[in-house]
Design an enzyme around this catalytic site. Sequence first.
Site, PDB file in Angstrom:
ATOM      1  N   GLY A 170      19.526  20.731 -14.540  1.00  0.00           N
ATOM      2  CA  GLY A 170      19.869  20.149 -13.249  1.00  0.00           C
ATOM      3  C   GLY A 170      20.559  18.802 -13.443  1.00  0.00           C
ATOM      4  N   GLY A 171      20.402  17.950 -12.435  1.00  0.00           N
ATOM      5  CA  GLY A 171      21.046  16.636 -12.481  1.00  0.00           C
ATOM      6  C   GLY A 171      20.615  15.821 -13.686  1.00  0.00           C
ATOM      7  N   GLY A 405      55.931  14.903 -29.576  1.00  0.00           N
ATOM      8  CA  GLY A 405      55.050  13.948 -28.909  1.00  0.00           C
ATOM      9  C   GLY A 405      53.806  13.688 -29.724  1.00  0.00           C
ATOM     10  N   ALA A 406      53.396  14.690 -30.490  1.00  0.00           N
ATOM     11  CA  ALA A 406      52.180  14.524 -31.286  1.00  0.00           C
ATOM     12  C   ALA A 406      52.366  13.427 -32.342  1.00  0.00           C
ATOM     13  CB  ALA A 406      51.797  15.846 -31.940  1.00  0.00           C
TER      14      ALA A 406
HETATM   15  C1  HXC Z   1       6.300  18.666 -12.203  1.00  0.00           C
HETATM   16  C2  HXC Z   1       6.401  20.151 -13.934  1.00  0.00           C
HETATM   17  C3  HXC Z   1       7.801  20.213 -13.818  1.00  0.00           C
HETATM   18  C4  HXC Z   1       8.422  19.412 -12.822  1.00  0.00           C
HETATM   19  C5  HXC Z   1       7.215  21.504 -15.420  1.00  0.00           C
HETATM   20  N1  HXC Z   1       6.089  20.987 -14.932  1.00  0.00           N
HETATM   21  N2  HXC Z   1       8.278  21.059 -14.753  1.00  0.00           N
HETATM   22  N3  HXC Z   1       5.659  19.382 -13.131  1.00  0.00           N
HETATM   23  N4  HXC Z   1       7.631  18.664 -12.043  1.00  0.00           N
HETATM   24  N5  HXC Z   1       9.757  19.403 -12.678  1.00  0.00           N
HETATM   25  C6  HXC Z   1       4.728  21.208 -15.405  1.00  0.00           C
HETATM   26  C7  HXC Z   1       4.219  22.578 -15.127  1.00  0.00           C
HETATM   27  O1  HXC Z   1       3.627  22.633 -13.862  1.00  0.00           O
HETATM   28  C8  HXC Z   1       3.203  22.756 -16.248  1.00  0.00           C
HETATM   29  O2  HXC Z   1       2.012  22.075 -15.903  1.00  0.00           O
HETATM   30  C9  HXC Z   1       3.802  22.019 -17.379  1.00  0.00           C
HETATM   31  O3  HXC Z   1       4.747  21.114 -16.818  1.00  0.00           O
HETATM   32  C10 HXC Z   1       4.541  22.901 -18.360  1.00  0.00           C
HETATM   33  O4  HXC Z   1       5.401  23.761 -17.616  1.00  0.00           O
HETATM   34  P1  HXC Z   1       5.484  25.327 -17.899  1.00  0.00           P
HETATM   35  O5  HXC Z   1       6.265  25.895 -16.757  1.00  0.00           O
HETATM   36  O6  HXC Z   1       4.132  25.875 -18.174  1.00  0.00           O
HETATM   37  O7  HXC Z   1       6.297  25.329 -19.259  1.00  0.00           O
HETATM   38  P2  HXC Z   1       7.380  26.360 -19.770  1.00  0.00           P
HETATM   39  O8  HXC Z   1       6.917  27.758 -19.549  1.00  0.00           O
HETATM   40  O9  HXC Z   1       7.698  25.919 -21.152  1.00  0.00           O
HETATM   41  O10 HXC Z   1       8.641  26.129 -18.815  1.00  0.00           O
HETATM   42  C11 HXC Z   1       9.337  24.924 -18.831  1.00  0.00           C
HETATM   43  C12 HXC Z   1      10.316  24.852 -17.654  1.00  0.00           C
HETATM   44  C13 HXC Z   1       9.537  25.133 -16.335  1.00  0.00           C
HETATM   45  C14 HXC Z   1      11.407  25.913 -17.828  1.00  0.00           C
HETATM   46  C15 HXC Z   1      10.950  23.481 -17.675  1.00  0.00           C
HETATM   47  O11 HXC Z   1       8.371  24.322 -16.292  1.00  0.00           O
HETATM   48  C16 HXC Z   1      10.361  24.843 -15.127  1.00  0.00           C
HETATM   49  O12 HXC Z   1      11.192  25.659 -14.722  1.00  0.00           O
HETATM   50  N6  HXC Z   1      10.073  23.697 -14.504  1.00  0.00           N
HETATM   51  C17 HXC Z   1      10.742  23.312 -13.287  1.00  0.00           C
HETATM   52  C18 HXC Z   1      12.121  22.888 -13.588  1.00  0.00           C
HETATM   53  C19 HXC Z   1      12.815  22.382 -12.356  1.00  0.00           C
HETATM   54  O13 HXC Z   1      13.152  23.144 -11.451  1.00  0.00           O
HETATM   55  N7  HXC Z   1      12.893  21.039 -12.287  1.00  0.00           N
HETATM   56  C20 HXC Z   1      13.481  20.397 -11.168  1.00  0.00           C
HETATM   57  C21 HXC Z   1      14.965  20.542 -11.426  1.00  0.00           C
HETATM   58  S1  HXC Z   1      15.927  19.634 -10.356  1.00  0.00           S
HETATM   59  P3  HXC Z   1       0.597  22.497 -16.491  1.00  0.00           P
HETATM   60  O14 HXC Z   1      -0.359  21.593 -15.801  1.00  0.00           O
HETATM   61  O15 HXC Z   1       0.412  23.941 -16.169  1.00  0.00           O
HETATM   62  O16 HXC Z   1       0.648  22.249 -17.970  1.00  0.00           O
HETATM   63  C22 HXC Z   1      16.094  18.227 -11.129  1.00  0.00           C
HETATM   64  C23 HXC Z   1      16.963  17.338 -10.374  1.00  0.00           C
HETATM   65  C24 HXC Z   1      17.288  16.127 -11.123  1.00  0.00           C
HETATM   66  O17 HXC Z   1      15.593  17.947 -12.129  1.00  0.00           O
HETATM   67  C25 HXC Z   1      18.260  15.435 -10.257  1.00  0.00           C
HETATM   68  C26 HXC Z   1      18.762  14.226 -10.843  1.00  0.00           C
HETATM   69  C27 HXC Z   1      19.850  13.698  -9.981  1.00  0.00           C
END
Ligand code: HXC
Length: 511
Positions: A170-171, A405-406
């Site tokens: 993402g971002g 040009g290169a």
């Molecule tokens: C809070 C999060 C989290 C998040 C993971 N966790 N991502 N908690 N916010 N963004 C937590 C999970 O709940 C879990 O907690 C632990 O971290 C490990 O995650 P798992 O899913 O069990 O791990 P894994 O299977 O390895 O998968 C990793 C992952 C997945 C692919 C990153 O967790 C995921 O899809 N997370 C969400 C990603 C996402 O959508 N992020 C927001 C994107 S938008 P526990 O307690 O069970 O250990 C963004 C915008 C940024 O980031 C913008 C900037 C401008």
Amino acid sequence: MTSPNVTMLEQKRAAARLGGGEKRIDTQHSKGKLTARERLEILLDPNSFEEWDMFVEHRCTDFGMAEQTIPGDGVVTGYGQINGRPVFVFSQDFTVLGGSLSETHAAKIVKVMDQAMKTGIPVIGLNDSGGARIQEGVASLGGYAEVFQRNVDASGVVPQISVIMGPCAGGAVYSPAMTDFIFMVEGSSYMYVTGPDVVKTVTHEDVSHEDLGGASTHAKKSGVAHKAYANDVEALMGVRTLMSYLPQSCDDKAPEIATDDPITRKAPALDRIIPANPNQPYNMKHVISHIIDDDSFFEIHPDFAGNIITGFARMGGQSVAIIANQPMVLAGCLDINASRKAARFVRFADAFNIPLITLVDVPGFMPGTAQEYGGIIAHGAKLLFAYAEANVPKVTLITRKAYGGAYDVMSSKHLRGDVNYAWPTAEIAVMGSEGAARIIFRADSDDPEKLKQRSDDYRAKFANPFIAAKRGYIDDVIMPNNSRFRLARALNMLKGKRASRPQRKHDNLPL
Ligand code: HXC
């Protein structure tokens, strides 16, 4: 009696060090990944790490978050040393809420970045995060933007290096994207703006995490990553090596590293490296290895746009940035990717006072609709712009072709190249002799004999460095075997170079 505060200190330190707990640490290890703290131990000199903000905790109370506070809040920050020189670091801890970025997690990163700018010390970020802390909403997004702003403010002030060692989606990708170098780890790291599920919904493509945004994808196809490493340890050791070529800030020079390799060392093999047939390639990497201090080449973007080579090396102990056309790939043509790759490298080196050594064997810009539709005009202009605005010492050596040009673009005298040399095998002309004969003697185009004669005549006149040398565009024609000495001596002469640019807010490079 031990004070309760000392006990609490010990408890909090222990909790911070444990991060998300043994189980999650084991899961991290089972994926072939080290923990945030183990990574810092490898990156930094032994016992040099000073940790900051170990007791910072998030303030979110929504979605049961009040019960989920871990000291440090998912990122380990502070400063330490690499080869005795200070660096600021942050290392995201995936075991704590997936390394997700909260308002306070962001504030910790911002604190080290602000201090790095004040003190002229590089910043190294180890990224392993699930992105914005979902429970925090806009507070987390604001945190990201605070980091982005620091990335921009620090750009060109201190070197910024990102290592992607887990998810970065993402971002969140835009913080590393604005740093100077991105290293990735094969098999365990990925970067993308939208993941495979969103891709499937929107474009109906089926693609894995690895193919969409893995280390190989970004090191070979997109060029987003500068290097891909087999594992965490190699990536971190790569950062240590990279740092040895870089100054601490724009006000500093890169460290000189003593060498036993005399600058007077001759390389007789170079007298035989240019093939008799001008269409036959040779490996420009051999030229590089003959002229630099022993084994000092650290290639940047080794797997992307192989028609141009970029990398750091040392000559006489001094750090240099090498840009070289590679005749082995696409005949060394400049295309979109080569132009982008080299332009960014030239701008980095110029921002951080690292002299440019340019080795030229270029038949021109790559023709074709793919290139024109892709905007080779704008991308090629980036490289031209970068060379023209660079005012670090610029030393150029034309080994063979410098066409069209290169020729101008590749650090020519006209773009204020300081010292421009050519080997006797150099060919400096508007274009290759066959193409030239076809255009200026179009009337003879049906007569292959005559056309060949015209082409030979053009070649005899221009396939040498002396016409350019006669005008002073080439300062000297040098023997290949003596190139190391001549280039090193030029660099020595240029150590005190001063050059200024016209006053303005900032230039408007063709992005
Ligand atoms: C809070 C999060 C989290 C998040 C993971 N966790 N991502 N908690 N916010 N963004 C937590 C999970 O709940 C879990 O907690 C632990 O971290 C490990 O995650 P798992 O899913 O069990 O791990 P894994 O299977 O390895 O998968 C990793 C992952 C997945 C692919 C990153 O967790 C995921 O899809 N997370 C969400 C990603 C996402 O959508 N992020 C927001 C994107 S938008 P526990 O307690 O069970 O250990 C963004 C915008 C940024 O980031 C913008 C900037 C401008």
